[in-house]
Design an enzyme around this catalytic site. Structure first.
Site, PDB file in Angstrom:
ATOM      1  N   GLU A 173       0.828  -1.206   0.000  1.00 13.74           N
ATOM      2  CA  GLU A 173       0.000   0.000   0.000  1.00 13.74           C
ATOM      3  C   GLU A 173       0.869   1.265   0.000  1.00 13.74           C
ATOM      4  O   GLU A 173       0.553   2.247  -0.682  1.00 13.74           O
ATOM      5  CB  GLU A 173      -0.934  -0.002   1.222  1.00 13.74           C
ATOM      6  CG  GLU A 173      -1.880  -1.188   1.310  1.00 13.74           C
ATOM      7  CD  GLU A 173      -2.780  -1.327   0.094  1.00 13.74           C
ATOM      8  OE1 GLU A 173      -3.066  -0.306  -0.566  1.00 13.74           O
ATOM      9  OE2 GLU A 173      -3.192  -2.458  -0.208  1.00 13.74           O
TER      10      GLU A 173
ATOM     11  N   ASP B 134       3.933  -4.177  -6.375  1.00 12.71           N
ATOM     12  CA  ASP B 134       4.530  -5.428  -5.897  1.00 12.71           C
ATOM     13  C   ASP B 134       6.056  -5.305  -5.837  1.00 12.71           C
ATOM     14  O   ASP B 134       6.687  -5.655  -4.828  1.00 12.71           O
ATOM     15  CB  ASP B 134       4.160  -6.590  -6.824  1.00 12.71           C
ATOM     16  CG  ASP B 134       2.722  -7.048  -6.663  1.00 12.71           C
ATOM     17  OD1 ASP B 134       2.085  -6.684  -5.658  1.00 12.71           O
ATOM     18  OD2 ASP B 134       2.232  -7.781  -7.546  1.00 12.71           O
TER      19      ASP B 134
END
Length: 499
Positions: free
Chosen positions: A150, A219
């Protein structure tokens, strides 16, 4: 500790088939349309950072969207106000933040009271986490991987970059849509649907095509953040695999996180492959993660009795020193089951093994308060604060023990200390109003209620409270001047809103 001070924490029903399809479709579209899945694992170069120098949406506009979203979350979303859980989340972000390529490191952390897996990042540097994330992340490395992911989205300003591809959408008009999607996801009610219906929908196909690169980027950057911060990057593919298993178990009702963060086996494989490229390091979880996880496992137990039974099975025949988190969970479950004396006994045994652990001390004070032994609890917290100055959970509990012991003025002082550190925690302003009322400080009551109303977006009520406070404050005093200044700010904000 500079980074710690830059963090601010503000801690289902059934529906018709149409509403469920509508909610899931829009949740998948946008909370984290920032966060959709890559089509396939590739080794293409990372996208360049777009729009950071002033494109369609500025950082100031993102901040305004964030303020609107936070106001709606405060009014509508159930949240965890537990200072021990909030303090752990803050410490986790504090560990990761120096490794995050984020210009503005002032974050607002939101703890949603839901047992579902979910997390989100939205404009204005807001990071939200469901309590359920602790339940499903079996290790601190897995939990940290979601937070790192996040933070990676925030660092790349994916929301702003996505809007720059949707030039027909005014940035501030998106705030209502973002708010609606978040509220639909976290409240599982129709509260958010009305907000979505009142805003312009975005192009689903374009949004998802653009966000696939963002998800892959998050990612990769998240793995770098983890490694640089001293976590094991292998926690990310492990967490993804946990989510996929849960998805298979739940069949046609996948976890909320997967409706906004869809996973494919190729993405899991890609992340696993990348994680294996980092040096192998043995990273041990901190005990504190497992204590907080046990605390929430007790909180989300089907019934208090089930919570006690669950932890009694886990602790049967196991010495406290070998499974302290499970024994701590049993103590918390005893508290939830109104058995504070048994909780006290377990906590004192835990403290015998680790006398200085703050989580045990604060929970022991809870057990003492539950037995109406406020003076003992107060003494325990004063001693703990002497060893851990400015610790937030201890200070929070001291405010409770002082109030329970009849020392409202002292409780007010501790609450003001917390508010200086966390001015956006609206529950602290409510508690301050109560303490000031018991201390017969009427000006303080109105002032605290006004600040609470401001955070809730009710400027009319704030204006009335500040007028009441100003009328009762002695003219010419610092308090009067401060109230006048705040009243002027609220008056200007009201006038702007009415234009």
């Amino acid at each position: 500790m500079a980074y710690r001070k830059q963090l601010r924490t503000v801690t289902g029903t059934t529906c018709s088939a149409f509403r469920c399809r509508f909610r899931r479709r829009f949740a998948a579209l946008a909370i984290c349309s920032l966060l959709a899945t890559p089509l396939a694992a590739t080794d293409q170069a990372l996208p360049t950072i777009g729009g950071l120098g002033g494109g369609l949406i500025s950082e100031q506009q993102e901040a305004e969207i964030g303020r609107q979203v936070m106001g709606s979350i405060r009014r509508s979303a159930p949240r965890i106000q537990d200072p021990l859980v909030a303090d752990y989340l803050e410490s986790m972000v504090h560990r990761l933040l120096p490794s995050v390529p984020l210009g503005d490191k002032h974050l607002t952390l939101v703890l949603i009271d839901s047992p579902d897996i979910n997390a989100f990042a939205v404009p204005g540097n807001i990071v939200g986490v469901n309590g359920g994330l602790f339940l499903y992340a079996r290790s601190e490395q897995q939990f940290g991987s979601v937070i790192a992911h996040e933070l990676a989205h925030l660092s790349q300003r994916h929301f702003a970059r996505r809007l720059e591809q949707q030039e027909t959408n005014a940035p501030l008009a998106i705030a209502g849509m973002v708010t609606g999607i978040i509220l639909s996801a976290v409240t599982k009610s129709d509260v958010g649907l009305a907000a979505i219906a009142g805003t312009q929908a975005l192009s689903i196909q374009n949004m998802l095509q653009y966000s696939r690169a963002h998800e892959q980027e998050a990612d990769r950057i998240g793995l770098d953040i983890m490694a640089d911060a001293g976590f094991d990057p292998r926690g990310m593919p492990a967490m993804f695999e946990t989510m996929m298993r849960q998805n298979r178990l739940q069949g046609n009702q996948p976890p909320e996180y997967l409706s906004t963060h869809p996973l494919t086996q190729s993405r899991v494989s890609d992340t696993r492959s990348r994680a294996e490229q980092y040096p192998i390091t043995q990273v041990a979880d901190r005990l504190e993660y497992h204590l907080v996880r046990a605390r929430l496992q007790a909180h989300y137990a089907t019934t208090p009795e089930h919570g006690v039974a669950f932890f009694e099975r886990r602790t049967a025949g196991t010495p406290i020193g070998e499974s302290p988190a499970d024994h701590y969970g049993l103590a918390v479950a005893y508290l939830g089951n109104r058995r504070p004396a048994e909780a006290e006994s377990t906590l004192r045994q835990l403290l015998a093994h680790q006398p200085g652990r703050i989580t045990y001390q604060v929970t022991l004070a809870e057990a003492l308060l539950a037995q109406e032994r406020a003076t003992e609890a107060n003494a325990l917290m004063h001693e703990a604060l002497g060893r851990n100055p400015e610790n937030a959970p201890i200070t929070d509990m001291l405010a409770r023990t002082e109030l329970a012991d009849g020392n409202a003025r002292a409780a007010s002082g501790y609450l003001r200390t917390l508010i200086r550190q966390y001015p956006e925690r609206e529950n602290l302003w409510l508690r301050l109003a109560e303490a000031e009322g018991q201390a017969r400080n009427i000006v303080g009551v109105h002032e605290a209620r006004a600040e609470y109303a401001i955070l809730m977006g009710d400027l009319e009520s704030a204006h009335r409270q500040l007028l009441e406070a100003q009328e009762k404050a002695p003219p010419g005093t610092p308090s009067y001047q401060s109230l006048s200044s705040r009243l002027n700010e609220v008056s200007q904000a009201l006038a702007k809103r009415r234009r």
